[in-house]
Design a protein around this motif. Structure first.
Motif, mmCIF file in Angstrom:
data_model
loop_
_atom_site.group_PDB
_atom_site.id
_atom_site.type_symbol
_atom_site.label_atom_id
_atom_site.label_comp_id
_atom_site.label_asym_id
_atom_site.label_seq_id
_atom_site.Cartn_x
_atom_site.Cartn_y
_atom_site.Cartn_z
ATOM 1 N N LEU A 106 -14.092 -28.719 -17.579
ATOM 2 C CA LEU A 106 -14.936 -28.562 -16.398
ATOM 3 C C LEU A 106 -14.273 -29.093 -15.137
ATOM 4 N N ASN A 107 -13.007 -29.430 -15.236
ATOM 5 C CA ASN A 107 -12.187 -29.872 -14.111
ATOM 6 C C ASN A 107 -12.807 -31.026 -13.346
ATOM 7 N N ASP A 108 -13.057 -30.834 -12.081
ATOM 8 C CA ASP A 108 -13.522 -31.921 -11.223
ATOM 9 C C ASP A 108 -15.042 -32.020 -11.132
ATOM 10 N N LYS A 109 -15.746 -31.369 -12.026
ATOM 11 C CA LYS A 109 -17.209 -31.411 -12.015
ATOM 12 C C LYS A 109 -17.707 -32.685 -12.678
#
Length: 55
Positions: free
Chosen positions: A14-17
């Motif tokens: 979800l990367n930078d979430k």
């Protein structure tokens, strides 16, 4: 119920979430339902091997 997902892998995907703590439990339940459905489909087709088409 055993944890079916790896929290670190989910967070990375979800990367930078930001991820709510209860998201993991909900995702784990969804994965469990997918697995149960796939196992049922395999059994209905007289197979012990769960295959991608069972998803």
């Amino acid at each position: 119920m055993a944890d079916l997902i790896v929290k670190a892998a989910v967070k990375e995907a979800l990367n930078d979430k930001n991820v709510a703590s209860d998201f993991y439990d909900a995702l784990d339940e969804e994965v469990n339902e997918l697995l149960e459905d796939a196992a049922r489909r395999a059994e209905e087709n007289d197979r012990k091997t769960v295959q991608p088409r069972d998803l």
